[in-house]
Design an enzyme around this catalytic site. Structure first.
Site, PDB file in Angstrom:
ATOM      1  N   SER A 592       0.839  -1.188   0.000  1.00 43.67           N
ATOM      2  CA  SER A 592       0.000   0.000   0.000  1.00 43.67           C
ATOM      3  C   SER A 592       0.881   1.248   0.000  1.00 43.67           C
ATOM      4  CB  SER A 592      -0.946  -0.052   1.197  1.00 43.67           C
ATOM      5  OG  SER A 592      -2.036   0.781   1.015  1.00 43.67           O
ATOM      6  N   HIS A 707      -8.246  -5.001  -0.649  1.00 41.55           N
ATOM      7  CA  HIS A 707      -6.961  -4.365  -0.370  1.00 41.55           C
ATOM      8  C   HIS A 707      -6.027  -5.285   0.415  1.00 41.55           C
ATOM      9  CE1 HIS A 707      -4.212  -1.096  -0.305  1.00 41.55           C
ATOM     10  NE2 HIS A 707      -4.248  -0.937   0.999  1.00 41.55           N
TER      11      HIS A 707
END
Length: 741
Positions: A592, A707
């Protein structure tokens, strides 16, 4: 409520805190170069036929390379066995008299939402009552459901708003559920798939923010409008009670349902770290006049304020300056009534930061405030009470603190079990002074302990068995000097028998963003697939994180973001200079924001590294704010449409800085098609551009997973095996390092 959800593997992949509202308004005209010249924009079409064909082609090529590695299959099977193991600690959340847990194992890959009692939970093998079987539900409905949580209404916690995600995306459906009857409520509250937020006001009323149609979402894709929705009403008839602006991150609402003190607070997050907050007073809203980057929470007739920046309160003749990172407490009614900082009531500090100490969180029992502290990235616990225990909030209060003896040094988190919604009668809540505490470090399996503020000592509830042999291993904390002289801490986990000979396969992990701290974790994955075979793990606590409080974070945002990359490179240089490893055997890993970190440092200092694992990354910083939730992160990175801000972003944005002819370390990109926070187009386009330029990246995209990159234990085990196979291929003492000239 107490909600403790550490993963068995630990934080192999750090995620952006998108459940906290994240953005910044656009204030100037475009200044970045025209993005339309990008030849790989078609890869931003998440489900586009051409894009998915490219993904499948790259996946097949990468799997062919990595599955051929000698230990791939054994690692994948070993990871799956660990993730499915019944030896995991079943972490729980309290709802009334029940303890709820979400559980996955080999028979239930999508998971069980289940409950038990505290008395039963104390047993070695508790009896669990299944409330929702997600696998059975998915089969019955023909859906790829992934559990996304539930919010239940006190005091009986019978009515719940259950969230279910398709394939692990942040967007979810919401359906009202009766936890006693174990059925969905016919005609109950229900929402289609969206990034929604619901809060109970009463049994027949909720506040709802969702996609109501055009104009109802912010530029970041989160709710802009909050409505009051009555039972039996169609959603279209719900009454608008609050609105934010399109350039906000989101509009939100929180409800404190303490009996006799019900408070409703609306907010508009103007960026990731700032918001305007309003308290409902009948039919009107009154602004809460605290700093925009401070948070407020209620504890009976008191309020707790957590500061992110310095705050001066009081009159000119009598001022007091509280540093950012402090935790303050005062009379709630007086705080809400204050017109400005000069009219604030007396406030008392339960925590103020110093050079090594930062606030890591807090929670409240009936009579005390539990304060989680980080001291040089080691956890400590303090308990604070007003002198005399029973005093009401007021200016004559005196607060007394004590340190609670806990395991040390490592990662700990204490969370009170008190439920204020059960009322304040002495017998209303038998757990009013109880708290749970989790502890772990790199070599100590997780433990879950039970304590009370009215006595000393901790009782062990659950412990994770040792999942790898740590005998002969050791952990060090060292400090590197960054480019500007800043002292940067990092941990080294040494396998048994390793010496500083410059040849140890070493993985350096980092994050450095959004005030998220990288603390020690116990990882069976690293234990079995890395340490056992001589791998060294290094965890860097770089600026941009929260290890030393808000100032540590704020030093590396926007124009200062390069400091994160300088800190990370400084740790790498220190590892090489001290012969922990060498560039040939040093790999880096980040997910991320951490994917942006390793992507940027790979290009800035390629000579330092032999391998890069870049997970669910941000990489195209020219367009990040136009993709999915990207606009919400402009308070962290800046706005590339503003000339002055693009000037600093353009210097590190990986997609704009990769060039043909550069000698780069081998890189593996991983992402997920169902990631609706960080767009998979970042990783897709970076890999495509590198291939075009003559580099040889590997690329793997899980078609599910959100995610987190994986929707179930099988997918997670497979992804982990691919990553470790790549690292051993590149970094092992005997590896030929085929992907780097």
């Amino acid at each position: 409520m107490n909600a403790l959800l550490p993963a068995l593997f630990g934080a192999l992949l750090a995620c952006l805190p998108m459940t906290t509202l994240p953005a910044a308004p656009v204030t100037e005209s475009a200044a970045a170069p025209a993005a339309d010249a990008d030849p790989y924009r078609w890869l931003e079409e998440v489900q586009g036929e051409r894009a998915l064909a490219w993904v499948r082609e790259r996946n097949a090529a990468s799997r062919a390379v990595l599955e051929a590695q000698p230990r791939f299959a054994s690692m994948r099977d070993g990871f799956r066995a660990i993730l499915d193991s019944r030896d995991k600690i079943p972490y729980v959340s309290r709802r009334g008299d029940a303890l709820y847990n979400f559980w996955r194992d080999a028979e239930h890959p999508r998971g069980l939402w289940r409950r038990t009692t505290l008395a039963e939970y104390r047993k070695t093998a508790p009896a669990w009552e299944t409330v929702i079987d997600v696998d059975a539900l998915a089969r019955a409905e023909g859906e790829n459901w992934v559990w996304a949580g539930a919010s239940c209404l006190a005091p009986d916690y019978r009515r719940c708003l259950v969230k279910l995600s398709r394939g692990g995306a942040d967007a979810h459906v919401v359906r009202e559920f009766d936890s006693a009857a174990k059925t969905f409520v016919a005609g109950g509250f229900q929402l289609p798939e969206a990034k929604s937020e619901l809060s109970w006001l009463s049994a027949d009323t909720v506040f709802v923010g969702t996609d109501f149609g055009p104009g109802s979402l912010t530029d970041s894709g989160y709710p802009r409008v909050i409505k009051r929705w009555q039972r039996g009403q169609p959603l279209s008839a719900a009454t608008t009670v609050f609105e934010g602006q399109a350039q906000d991150v989101a509009a939100g609402v929180s409800v404190d349902r303490t009996p006799g003190l019900v408070r409703v607070v609306f907010s508009r997050a103007t960026d990731f770290y700032n918001s305007e907050q309003f308290i409902a007073q009948g039919d009107r809203l009154a602004k809460i006049n605290i700093p925009s980057d401070a948070s407020i929470s209620f504890w009976g007739d008191r309020a707790l304020l957590q500061l992110r920046s310095d705050w001066t309160v009081g009159t000119a003749a009598n001022t007091l300056r509280w540093p950012g990172g402090s935790l303050l407490i005062g009379d709630a009614r007086a705080i809400l009534a204050a017109a400005d900082a000069a009219t604030m009531p007396p406030l008392h500090a339960l925590f103020t930061p110093n050079a090594t100490r930062s606030l890591a969180g807090f929670s409240t029992t009936r009579s005390q405030v539990l304060v989680n502290v980080l001291d040089d990235v080691a956890g400590k616990l303090e308990a604070w009470r007003p002198e005399g225990h029973a005093k009401q909030a007021g200016q004559d209060e005196r607060w007394v603190g004590r340190e609670i003896k806990t395991p040390f040094p490592g990662t700990l988190h204490a969370s009170a079990l008190h439920d204020p919604e059960l009322g304040s009668a002495p017998d209303a809540d038998a757990l009013a002074e109880a708290f749970t505490l989790t502890y772990t470090d790199f070599l100590t399996p997780d433990s879950l302990l039970l304590g009370r503020t009215d006595r000393d000592g901790l009782d062990t509830l659950k412990t994770l068995p040792a999942l790898f042999d740590s005998s002969g291993m050791k952990v060090e904390q060292r400090f590197a000097r960054s480019k500007d002289g800043t002292r940067v801490p990092y941990f080294i986990v040494w396998p048994k028998g390793a010496t500083a000979d410059g040849r140890n396969p070493t993985l350096l992990n980092g994050y450095g963003g959004f005030e998220i701290s990288k603390q020690p974790w116990y990882s069976a994955g690293f234990g079995t697939a890395w340490y056992r075979h001589g791998g060294v793990l290094v965890v860097a606590n770089i600026r941009g994180g929260g290890e030393y409080g808000p100032a540590w974070h704020q030093a590396a945002v926007k124009a200062g973001k390069q400091r994160s990359y300088d800190d990370f490179a400084a740790v790498a240089e220190d590892l090489i200079a001290s012969k922990v490893t060498s560039a040939r055997h040093l790999g880096i890993q980040g997910g991320s924001n951490g994917g942006l970190l390793v992507g940027a440092v790979m290009l800035q200092r390629p000579e330092l590294f032999g391998a890069v694992v870049c997970q669910v990354p941000l990489l195209d910083m020219q367009r990040y704010h136009k993709l999915l939730a990207g606009a919400s992160w402009m308070a962290e990175y800046g706005d590339p449409d503003i000339a002055a801000e693009w000037d600093w972003i353009s210097k590190y944005s990986p997609y704009q800085n990769v060039k043909p002819g550069n000698q780069l370390p081998a890189v593996l990109f991983t992402t997920s098609t169902r990631d609706d926070r960080v767009h998979p187009g970042h990783a897709r386009k970076m890999a495509a551009r590198m291939i075009e330029q003559g580099h040889a990246p590997l690329y793997y995209e899980n078609i599910e997973g959100g995610h987190a990159g994986a929707a179930d234990n099988g997918q997670k085990a497979d992804m982990m095996a691919l990553e470790f196979a790549f690292l051993w291929r590149q970094l092992a003492r005997s590896a030929p390092n085929p992907d780097r000239p």
